[in-house]
Structure formats: structure tokens, C-alpha cells
Design a protein around this motif. Structure first.
Motif, PDB file in Angstrom:
ATOM      1  N   VAL A  14       0.835  -1.202   0.000  1.00 38.49           N
ATOM      2  CA  VAL A  14       0.000   0.000   0.000  1.00 38.49           C
ATOM      3  C   VAL A  14       0.871   1.253   0.000  1.00 38.49           C
ATOM      4  CG1 VAL A  14      -1.722   1.314   1.288  1.00 38.49           C
ATOM      5  CG2 VAL A  14      -1.932  -1.159   1.110  1.00 38.49           C
ATOM      6  N   LYS A  15       1.942   1.260   0.783  1.00 39.22           N
ATOM      7  CA  LYS A  15       2.839   2.418   0.792  1.00 39.22           C
ATOM      8  C   LYS A  15       3.456   2.654  -0.584  1.00 39.22           C
ATOM      9  CE  LYS A  15       5.762   1.670   4.088  1.00 39.22           C
ATOM     10  NZ  LYS A  15       6.910   1.959   4.983  1.00 39.22           N
ATOM     11  N   ASN A  16       3.859   1.587  -1.245  1.00 34.10           N
ATOM     12  CA  ASN A  16       4.476   1.725  -2.563  1.00 34.10           C
ATOM     13  C   ASN A  16       3.484   2.251  -3.594  1.00 34.10           C
ATOM     14  OD1 ASN A  16       7.419   0.634  -3.043  1.00 34.10           O
ATOM     15  ND2 ASN A  16       6.549  -0.603  -1.417  1.00 34.10           N
ATOM     16  N   ILE A  17       2.255   1.740  -3.567  1.00 39.99           N
ATOM     17  CA  ILE A  17       1.277   2.152  -4.576  1.00 39.99           C
ATOM     18  C   ILE A  17       0.730   3.544  -4.277  1.00 39.99           C
ATOM     19  CG2 ILE A  17      -0.969   1.632  -5.607  1.00 39.99           C
ATOM     20  CD1 ILE A  17      -0.423  -1.301  -5.170  1.00 39.99           C
ATOM     21  N   MET A  18       0.292   3.782  -3.039  1.00 41.66           N
ATOM     22  CA  MET A  18      -0.351   5.044  -2.697  1.00 41.66           C
ATOM     23  C   MET A  18       0.632   6.198  -2.617  1.00 41.66           C
ATOM     24  SD  MET A  18      -3.300   4.124   0.120  1.00 41.66           S
ATOM     25  CE  MET A  18      -3.861   5.830   0.109  1.00 41.66           C
ATOM     26  N   ILE A  19       1.771   5.980  -1.981  1.00 39.79           N
ATOM     27  CA  ILE A  19       2.684   7.085  -1.693  1.00 39.79           C
ATOM     28  C   ILE A  19       3.725   7.257  -2.802  1.00 39.79           C
ATOM     29  CG2 ILE A  19       4.156   8.122   0.048  1.00 39.79           C
ATOM     30  CD1 ILE A  19       1.278   7.468   0.934  1.00 39.79           C
ATOM     31  N   GLY A  78       3.694   5.584  -5.848  1.00 38.22           N
ATOM     32  CA  GLY A  78       3.153   5.453  -7.192  1.00 38.22           C
ATOM     33  C   GLY A  78       3.814   4.359  -8.017  1.00 38.22           C
ATOM     34  N   THR A  79       4.392   3.351  -7.357  1.00 38.38           N
ATOM     35  CA  THR A  79       5.061   2.268  -8.079  1.00 38.38           C
ATOM     36  C   THR A  79       4.045   1.256  -8.609  1.00 38.38           C
ATOM     37  OG1 THR A  79       5.397   1.095  -5.987  1.00 38.38           O
ATOM     38  CG2 THR A  79       7.180   2.500  -6.765  1.00 38.38           C
ATOM     39  N   GLY A  80       4.514   0.397  -9.506  1.00 42.50           N
ATOM     40  CA  GLY A  80       3.664  -0.602 -10.121  1.00 42.50           C
ATOM     41  C   GLY A  80       4.033  -2.004  -9.692  1.00 42.50           C
ATOM     42  N   LEU A  81       3.480  -2.977 -10.407  1.00 40.45           N
ATOM     43  CA  LEU A  81       3.676  -4.379 -10.059  1.00 40.45           C
ATOM     44  C   LEU A  81       5.128  -4.810 -10.202  1.00 40.45           C
ATOM     45  CD1 LEU A  81       2.092  -6.889  -9.173  1.00 40.45           C
ATOM     46  CD2 LEU A  81       1.767  -7.461 -11.586  1.00 40.45           C
ATOM     47  N   GLU A  82       5.892  -4.129 -11.054  1.00 42.97           N
ATOM     48  CA  GLU A  82       7.283  -4.504 -11.257  1.00 42.97           C
ATOM     49  C   GLU A  82       8.124  -4.291 -10.004  1.00 42.97           C
ATOM     50  OE1 GLU A  82       6.883  -0.162 -12.086  1.00 42.97           O
ATOM     51  OE2 GLU A  82       5.794  -1.976 -12.668  1.00 42.97           O
ATOM     52  N   VAL A  83       7.647  -3.486  -9.073  1.00 40.31           N
ATOM     53  CA  VAL A  83       8.368  -3.220  -7.825  1.00 40.31           C
ATOM     54  C   VAL A  83       7.853  -4.080  -6.683  1.00 40.31           C
ATOM     55  CG1 VAL A  83       8.913  -1.448  -6.096  1.00 40.31           C
ATOM     56  CG2 VAL A  83       8.911  -0.858  -8.520  1.00 40.31           C
ATOM     57  N   ILE A  84       6.556  -4.329  -6.658  1.00 43.59           N
ATOM     58  CA  ILE A  84       5.938  -5.001  -5.507  1.00 43.59           C
ATOM     59  C   ILE A  84       5.588  -6.457  -5.782  1.00 43.59           C
ATOM     60  CG2 ILE A  84       4.997  -2.846  -4.594  1.00 43.59           C
ATOM     61  CD1 ILE A  84       2.318  -3.627  -5.867  1.00 43.59           C
ATOM     62  N   VAL A 105       3.505  -9.262  -3.425  1.00 44.41           N
ATOM     63  CA  VAL A 105       2.260  -9.862  -3.918  1.00 44.41           C
ATOM     64  C   VAL A 105       2.386 -11.381  -3.965  1.00 44.41           C
ATOM     65  CG1 VAL A 105       0.678  -9.995  -5.871  1.00 44.41           C
ATOM     66  CG2 VAL A 105       1.693  -7.800  -5.255  1.00 44.41           C
ATOM     67  N   ALA A 106       3.537 -11.869  -4.401  1.00 46.34           N
ATOM     68  CA  ALA A 106       3.752 -13.321  -4.451  1.00 46.34           C
ATOM     69  C   ALA A 106       3.690 -13.937  -3.058  1.00 46.34           C
ATOM     70  CB  ALA A 106       5.105 -13.620  -5.108  1.00 46.34           C
ATOM     71  N   VAL A 107       4.239 -13.240  -2.062  1.00 47.23           N
ATOM     72  CA  VAL A 107       4.186 -13.740  -0.685  1.00 47.23           C
ATOM     73  C   VAL A 107       2.740 -13.810  -0.202  1.00 47.23           C
ATOM     74  CG1 VAL A 107       4.800 -13.232   1.701  1.00 47.23           C
ATOM     75  CG2 VAL A 107       6.503 -12.966  -0.097  1.00 47.23           C
ATOM     76  N   LEU A 108       1.953 -12.773  -0.483  1.00 47.19           N
ATOM     77  CA  LEU A 108       0.544 -12.782  -0.084  1.00 47.19           C
ATOM     78  C   LEU A 108      -0.217 -13.921  -0.760  1.00 47.19           C
ATOM     79  CD1 LEU A 108      -0.760  -9.084   0.119  1.00 47.19           C
ATOM     80  CD2 LEU A 108      -0.453 -10.732   1.967  1.00 47.19           C
TER      81      LEU A 108
END
Length: 366
Positions: free
Chosen positions: A326-331, A333-339, A343-346
């Protein structure tokens, strides 16, 4: 499918009739967002300070005006002596005293080393460090503007990426999202299913024509839908009230939030299968999920400052990974290539919990 819809409708009616549950479900997110966003903010704002101006020159007056004009500080006292400053500190009315020594203006004009004493109330160490950092920047900026000789040496330029105003909302909102969704999905789901077992109605449901997994699914679906609604309300409050724009892809954030919600629902189902009373389910939910989320997810305390065993233990908490996402996306503005790793862990946690729920469900309920 018709039986599933009928049972889901029954569960919705049960939730909607319980006014206290509705108050918790919809009141808690609003209260927490406003509480963490405003009352528990870590921002330095309107902090009361005192000024002891022993120089009394035009430039010292300009420095005081510059400090007073800043939104971070509120000039509360114009002090006359060191004794008065000490008494003011003891009263707790101010958090810092700025002492401008005699000869301040003369040294400034001649380009000599000019010292200003900053005395902070360190009973709150974090606040004292923040106030000192802000005041140091203000005085250094004033010196660079006023000195008549070029400043020799390296002058660092400070930039705060992603949160230049140092607001508290960018830190708290992602954590509140993780905490609220965790409580609703885990606690409410676990209690709702255990309540049927405690009152003896679960056995009646299990001997009905409905499959046992359909019953569990029907119990979880209402809280899934309510969690989605609450997620939307949190995002709306964050943008409209806390002025926290979503810099990244909203649909990506929403999709990953769905994964987190399902993961927490599975945790609640596992707890409900392993327990027989609402009190036990509540204790396990609070102690086993809520407290680790607060302590080990990085929401309240930096993970890097923790001992290595606690850092390792924090990796098994879904909220930690969701908080980072959430911090990466909201604050940022990164995309799936960073997170993608988070996401895989979740997704892995969701799959593992699903397998555990299915196996334990067969052992305990069939």
C-alpha cells in the motif's frame, strides 16, 4: 447456487440486524482514520517555543520573525532571562527555547562563526529530535540569506521524497487499512462461525442438504463484501479528508486488497475451525493477529530497529507485506514490477491457508 445465495442473504440479514456489529464495522474505520490522521500525527506543527534574544538587533528580530512565520512553530514566550527560561520550561508551556546570544548581528555581518543555542525538552525524545531538526534548517537558511561573505564548505540540500511536507497521514493510512481489514475479516468471521458451533446450530446446518464448505463460504461472503465497502470508504476518506492522493494504479491497489481480504478471511476460518467458543476465538484473533500486526508489521515501529528474530517472525504476518504494498502504490506510485515479491508472498500465504482450512475442516467438521 440458489442455496448459497439464500444462506448469504440470511447472514446479511443477521449482520444488519445487529446494530452493535454495524457500529463496529463502519464506525471503527472512520474513527481510526481520523484519529491516526489528525490526533496521532507525527508532524511538527504549531509547537510552542520561547525566544531569549540577548542581542536585540535588527537581524535577531528578523530571525525571530522568520521562526514565528513558519507553520511548524508558534512563538509563545519572549523571554528576558535564563531564569525565566528555566521556569517556563518547568511549567511545560513550551518545547524549545531559542537563545540568540549578544554579538549575533555583528558576527553575522562579518561572516564569523555565529552560534545559536537550541534548548529542547527531551522528555519526549522523538519530538525533541524533530523540533531540533526543523529549527536547525530554519536558522541555517537564515544564515545563508544574511551573511555578506560566501559560505565556505559543503552545504547539504535536504529533499524529502514522496512526503515533502512530512505529513503523518502517508505513514498511518496504509497501516490503518491493514489493521481495519484484519480485524473485520479475521475477528468477525471467526466469531460468526464459532457462534454457530457454540449455540449448537452448526450441527443442524451440517446435516442439512447444503455442503459443509458452502456453509463456511456463505459465512465468509458477507464479511468479504463489507470489507470491500469499508476499503472503499477508507480510500475516499484518505483522499477527501486527509488530502492523501493515490499516486499509483487504483485498480492494482484494489486487486491486491482483495487478495489481502481473502487471506484474512481464511485466517478467520482456520481460527473458527480450531476453536469452540467465541471467547477463545476472540483471544486468538486479537493476540495472534492484531498485536503482531501493530508491533511487527512496521506500522508503529521500524522493522529495521528490531532484533533479527523479531524481523524474521514479522515475515509471517500478512499485514506486513500488505503495508509495504500500500505504501508503494499510494505514496510512491510504483507498479507491479516493484511489488511483485510482496504480492507473491501474499498469494503464497493465501494458498497455504486455503490448504490448511480445507484439511482442518474435514478433520473437525465432517
Amino acid at each position: 447456487m440458489k442455496q448459497l445465495f439464500t444462506f448469504v442473504r440470511k447472514e446479511f440479514l443477521h449482520v444488519l440486524r445487529d446494530k452493535r456489529t454495524l457500529l463496529v464495522l463502519f464506525g471503527m474505520p472512520v474513527v481510526q482514520i481520523l484519529l491516526f490522521g489528525f490526533a496521532l500525527s507525527t508532524e511538527v506543527k504549531n509547537t510552542k517555543i520561547g525566544i531569549l534574544d540577548q542581542d536585540g538587533s535588527q537581524r535577531s528580530v528578523e530571525l525571530v520573525a522568520k521562526i514565528n512565520a513558519n507553520q511548524y512553530f508558534d512563538l509563545d514566550e519572549n523571554l528576558k532571562s535564563i531564569q525565566e527560561a528555566e521556569n517556563t520550561f518547568k511549567s511545560g508551556r513550551i518545547k524549545m527555547i531559542v537563545v540568540i546570544p549578544s554579538g549575533f548581528s555583528e558576527n553575522l555581518i562579518n561572516g564569523k562563526k555565529t552560534q545559536i543555542q537550541l534548548i529542547s525538552d527531551a522528555t519526549d525524545l522523538n519530538l525533541a529530535n524533530q523540533i531540533y531538526s526543523f529549527m536547525s534548517n530554519i536558522t541555517m537558511d537564515f544564515y545563508n540569506q544574511q551573511t555578506l561573505q560566501p559560505h565556505v564548505g559543503i552545504q547539504p540540500e535536504i529533499r524529502m521524497l514522496y512526503n515533502p511536507q512530512l505529513k503523518g497521514a502517508p505513514n498511518f493510512v496504509p497501516g490503518v487499512m491493514a489493521l481495519v481489514l484484519l480485524i473485520i475479516c479475521v475477528l468477525m468471521t471467526a466469531i460468526a462461525i464459532v457462534r454457530e458451533k457454540e449455540t449448537g446450530t452448526m450441527e443442524v446446518l451440517l446435516v442439512s442438504p447444503m455442503k459443509p464448505y458452502v456453509i463456511i463460504l456463505a459465512k465468509a461472503i458477507p464479511y468479504f463484501i463489507l470489507s470491500v465497502i469499508i476499503l472503499i470508504s477508507i480510500l475516499v476518506l484518505s483522499v477527501s479528508v486527509l488530502d492523501l492522493p493515490i499516486k499509483g494504479n487504483v485498480f492494482l491497489l484494489f486487486g491486491i486488497s482483495i487478495i489481502f481480504i481473502i487471506t484474512n478471511l481464511l485466517i478467520g476460518i482456520v481460527i473458527s475451525i480450531l476453536t469452540d467458543t467465541q471467547q477463545t476465538a476472540m483471544l486468538i484473533s486479537l493476540i495472534g493477529t492484531m498485536l503482531p500486526t501493530l508491533m511487527l508489521s512496521g506500522f508503529m515501529f521500524p522493522v529495521e530497529n528490531m532484533p533479527v528474530p523479531l524481523q524474521i517472525a514479522g515475515n509471517i504476518i500478512p499485514a506486513k507485506w500488505y503495508y509495504e504494498i500500500v505504501k508503494n502504490i499510494m505514496i510512491k506510485g510504483t507498479g507491479l514490477e516493484v511489488i511483485w515479491k510482496q504480492v507473491a508472498v501474499l498469494l503464497g500465504m493465501m494458498a497455504v491457508l486455503f490448504v490448511i482450512a480445507v484439511k482442518k475442516f474435514r478433520i473437525r467438521l465432517e
